[in-house]
Design an enzyme around this catalytic site. Structure first.
Site, PDB file in Angstrom:
ATOM      1  N   SER A 133       0.833  -1.190   0.000  1.00  0.00           N
ATOM      2  CA  SER A 133       0.000   0.000   0.000  1.00  0.00           C
ATOM      3  C   SER A 133       0.874   1.250   0.000  1.00  0.00           C
ATOM      4  O   SER A 133       1.720   1.412  -0.876  1.00  0.00           O
ATOM      5  CB  SER A 133      -0.964  -0.034   1.190  1.00  0.00           C
ATOM      6  OG  SER A 133      -1.991   0.913   1.039  1.00  0.00           O
ATOM      7  N   TYR A 134       0.714   2.145   0.986  1.00  0.00           N
ATOM      8  CA  TYR A 134       1.557   3.337   1.045  1.00  0.00           C
ATOM      9  C   TYR A 134       3.032   2.948   1.164  1.00  0.00           C
ATOM     10  O   TYR A 134       3.915   3.661   0.670  1.00  0.00           O
ATOM     11  CB  TYR A 134       1.145   4.207   2.227  1.00  0.00           C
ATOM     12  CG  TYR A 134       1.753   5.593   2.215  1.00  0.00           C
ATOM     13  CD1 TYR A 134       1.033   6.690   1.744  1.00  0.00           C
ATOM     14  CD2 TYR A 134       3.041   5.829   2.689  1.00  0.00           C
ATOM     15  CE1 TYR A 134       1.581   7.961   1.729  1.00  0.00           C
ATOM     16  CE2 TYR A 134       3.603   7.088   2.680  1.00  0.00           C
ATOM     17  CZ  TYR A 134       2.873   8.159   2.202  1.00  0.00           C
ATOM     18  OH  TYR A 134       3.425   9.421   2.181  1.00  0.00           O
TER      19      TYR A 134
ATOM     20  N   TRP B 115      -9.376   6.490   4.207  1.00  0.00           N
ATOM     21  CA  TRP B 115      -7.950   6.651   4.494  1.00  0.00           C
ATOM     22  C   TRP B 115      -7.673   7.949   5.226  1.00  0.00           C
ATOM     23  O   TRP B 115      -6.878   7.990   6.172  1.00  0.00           O
ATOM     24  CB  TRP B 115      -7.154   6.574   3.194  1.00  0.00           C
ATOM     25  CG  TRP B 115      -5.668   6.453   3.411  1.00  0.00           C
ATOM     26  CD1 TRP B 115      -5.025   5.570   4.222  1.00  0.00           C
ATOM     27  CD2 TRP B 115      -4.660   7.253   2.798  1.00  0.00           C
ATOM     28  NE1 TRP B 115      -3.659   5.763   4.139  1.00  0.00           N
ATOM     29  CE2 TRP B 115      -3.406   6.781   3.265  1.00  0.00           C
ATOM     30  CE3 TRP B 115      -4.684   8.305   1.881  1.00  0.00           C
ATOM     31  CZ2 TRP B 115      -2.194   7.343   2.856  1.00  0.00           C
ATOM     32  CZ3 TRP B 115      -3.469   8.853   1.466  1.00  0.00           C
ATOM     33  CH2 TRP B 115      -2.247   8.376   1.959  1.00  0.00           C
TER      34      TRP B 115
ATOM     35  N   ASP C  73      -8.048  -6.093  -5.029  1.00  0.00           N
ATOM     36  CA  ASP C  73      -7.399  -4.931  -4.431  1.00  0.00           C
ATOM     37  C   ASP C  73      -7.722  -3.670  -5.207  1.00  0.00           C
ATOM     38  O   ASP C  73      -7.715  -3.673  -6.446  1.00  0.00           O
ATOM     39  CB  ASP C  73      -5.885  -5.139  -4.398  1.00  0.00           C
ATOM     40  CG  ASP C  73      -5.155  -3.921  -3.863  1.00  0.00           C
ATOM     41  OD1 ASP C  73      -5.598  -3.384  -2.830  1.00  0.00           O
ATOM     42  OD2 ASP C  73      -4.176  -3.488  -4.490  1.00  0.00           O
TER      43      ASP C  73
END
Length: 576
Positions: free
Chosen positions: A124-125, A172, A264
């Site tokens: 992810s990040y 988020w 995803d």
């Protein structure tokens, strides 16, 4: 790996150092936890840079157990990025990760516990922190393992097809706000009023998606102001190009293993990263895509169980990481004869090795939309009647499954393959369904919809879902996409519609790998909203982020099926 490059360890004592300072060139100090052999022997460093609290066990161990990595001959460094948790500075999502990441790689390589080789990993990040740093080409960086991450932060992160990914972005931003709130609390600040705002929002997270305008959010204005930057840049402009891995792919020259999941939210970016870096040919690239969502490596997503081979217990993510790093950090290239791609084929529920992605043997076949609501391999020969519906943004089609990252995603229950029949009963949803398949049909690759349509509005959205209709009647979503009509010429410009004028629109429905079983039916679900995964188009031609409830205007939509204005679904079919 050769014995000379990799010392054998029979027993290893692990030493953990907390909050080790990492000074940056601008004077900011970041902090990291270091896991290393207690004997002090230099080792390659596996680096993870995260905004999610380096001391949190689930962050540290997602995909890789540091203790096992140390036992395998590595040191592990887990760092809080700028402005998060123990690190100094102001957190501006994605803005500083290229320079800060390159500086951290150089710092790690210079430490006495490092032998000069550094690799990066995480999802992810944390995948973003890898790709952005790699674009700076730090000399000590030798390999990457980005997991469920994006290739671009406009059209692969915050926007899709020109529509704002509200479900992910707000979810988020709330998580970032919670982290900032905790940071202020630890500094002794009075955060009681902000805590009440956050508690009220988390008590009913779905209700917050309905707030209009989208820019009216006092909690985020205080704790996560970047949310408003994302809304202020709906086109892929210089704001996004400055922080885009896509703009840096030409500089990345290290091996990478790209991990993705069919469910995803960032799957297109995972595939793009592999394709672009493999095409550049500077270093070996590998791709693994399983039947996973964003937050897990489980055997079930949505309403489907994919079997034990899909589970983390069969795959062993730590072993997958270590085997990759063993192969590329020991001075030996990965086996050139090993297939570079491994995918999980849903329906067949098995893993399969491939020579590349996209699959060269896949053939694009067209399923044509017909006025009688059927999908046929044969195109229309003469004029066929239109089908119509009314899209009212005040009553949008609710998100049901799909590639989402909304509340519930961590349990993989709110996304993926979910039954669409309740949604399909709505009058603003058009269905097109094939006859029962006489034999299995494998679809592996990117699915697209070529749609001839017209709207009464100056701007509107077109949404599409590929559905697997089972013999028992269940209509399970496979993949879905959206196009904001004003962005039909590209994501860096806008052109409003001429109300009532027919045009052809290309909707990226999404990548997948699935076998539709014998007796199943292929179905297309067509509408103009998928909320709150995507924000609502008010149909006015104005800025959707500024739209108020009183601005929401119904649009009358027409879909064409005649020979001159045919509409069809493009499927990448793998011959059997």
């Amino acid at each position: 790996m050769s014995a000379q490059a990799w010392p054998t360890r029979t027993t290893v004592d692990v030493r953990i150092e907390r909050d080790v300072p990492v000074p940056l060139p601008d004077g900011t100090t970041l902090r990291a936890d270091v896991w290393r052999p207690a004997d002090g022997e230099p080792a390659p460093v596996l680096l993870q840079r995260t905004p999610y609290d380096k001391s949190f066990a689930l962050v540290v161990q997602t995909g890789l157990d540091p203790a096992r990595a140390v036992a395998a001959g590595y040191a592990v460094v887990v760092q809080d990025v700028r402005g998060r948790y123990a690190s100094e500075g102001t957190f501006e999502p994605l803005v500083h990760e290229a320079a800060d990441g390159a500086a951290t790689v150089a710092w790690a390589a210079a430490q006495p516990f490092c032998d000069g080789r550094v690799a990066m990993y995480g999802g992810s990040y944390v995948g973003a922190t890898q790709l952005l740093a790699a674009g700076e080409r730090p000399p000590a960086l030798r390999a990457l393992l980005p997991h469920v991450t994006a290739a671009d932060y406009h059209d692969d992160w915050f926007y899709e097809g020109g529509a704002f990914q509200l479900g992910f972005a707000l979810n988020w931003a709330r998580a970032l706000a919670a982290g900032e709130l905790a940071r202020r609390r630890e500094r002794g600040e009075d955060v009681a009023a902000l805590e009440q705002l956050l508690e009220a929002e988390l008590a009913d997270p779905l209700a917050a998606y309905a707030r209009l305008p989208l820019t009216d959010h006092p909690l985020l204005a205080e704790l996560a102001p970047s949310y408003f930057d994302w809304l202020a840049h709906p086109l892929r402009d210089d704001f996004w190009r400055a922080i885009s891995p896509r703009e840096r792919f030409g500089a990345i020259d290290v091996p990478a293993l790209h991990l993705g999941g069919w469910h995803d939210v960032f799957l297109p970016g995972t595939l793009e990263g592999y394709v672009a870096l493999r095409a550049a040919g500077r270093a070996p690239q590998r791709l693994v895509v399983g039947p996973w969502a964003h937050a897990g490596w489980g055997d079930a997503v949505g309403e489907l169980i994919y079997g034990p081979e899909a589970s983390r217990y069969a795959l062993d993510p730590t072993d997958l990481h270590l085997r990759w790093f063993d192969s590329v950090l020991g001075g030996e290239a990965p086996d050139p004869d090993a297939p570079p791609v491994r995918i999980f084929v849903a329906g067949a529920d098995r893993w399969r090795d491939e020579d590349d992605w996209p699959l060269a043997r896949a053939r694009t076949r067209r399923l044509h939309l017909r006025a009688d609501a059927s999908l046929t391999w044969e195109p229309p020969e003469t004029g066929e009647s239109q089908r119509t519906y009314v899209y009212d943004p005040a009553n949008p089609v609710p998100t049901t499954g799909g590639r989402t990252l909304m509340p519930g995603h961590e349990a993989s229950i709110a996304l993926g393959a979910r039954d669409q029949r309740a949604v399909q009963a709505r009058p603003d949803v058009l269905l097109y369904t094939s006859a029962p398949l006489p034999h299995e049909l494998e679809v592996t690759g990117a699915v697209r919809l070529m749609l001839h349509a017209a709207s009464s509005a100056l701007d509107t959205d077109w949404t599409a879902k590929l559905i697997d209709v089972r013999p028992d009647g269940r209509a399970l979503g496979v993949t879905d996409g959206i196009l904001r009509a004003r962005c039909r010429d590209g994501l860096d410009s806008t052109r409003l519609l001429e109300p009532g004028r027919p045009e052809r629109f290309t909707i990226e429905v999404g990548p997948t790998s699935i076998v539709f079983g014998r007796g199943h039916r292929v179905q297309l679900e067509l509408s103009s909203s998928n909320f709150p995964r995507f924000d609502r188009n008010p149909n006015t031609g104005g800025d959707p982020a500024q739209a108020r409830a009183c601005d929401l205007t119904p649009a009358h939509q027409r879909v064409f099926h005649d020979a001159a204005r045919a509409s069809w679904l493009e499927l990448p079919v793998v011959p059997t």
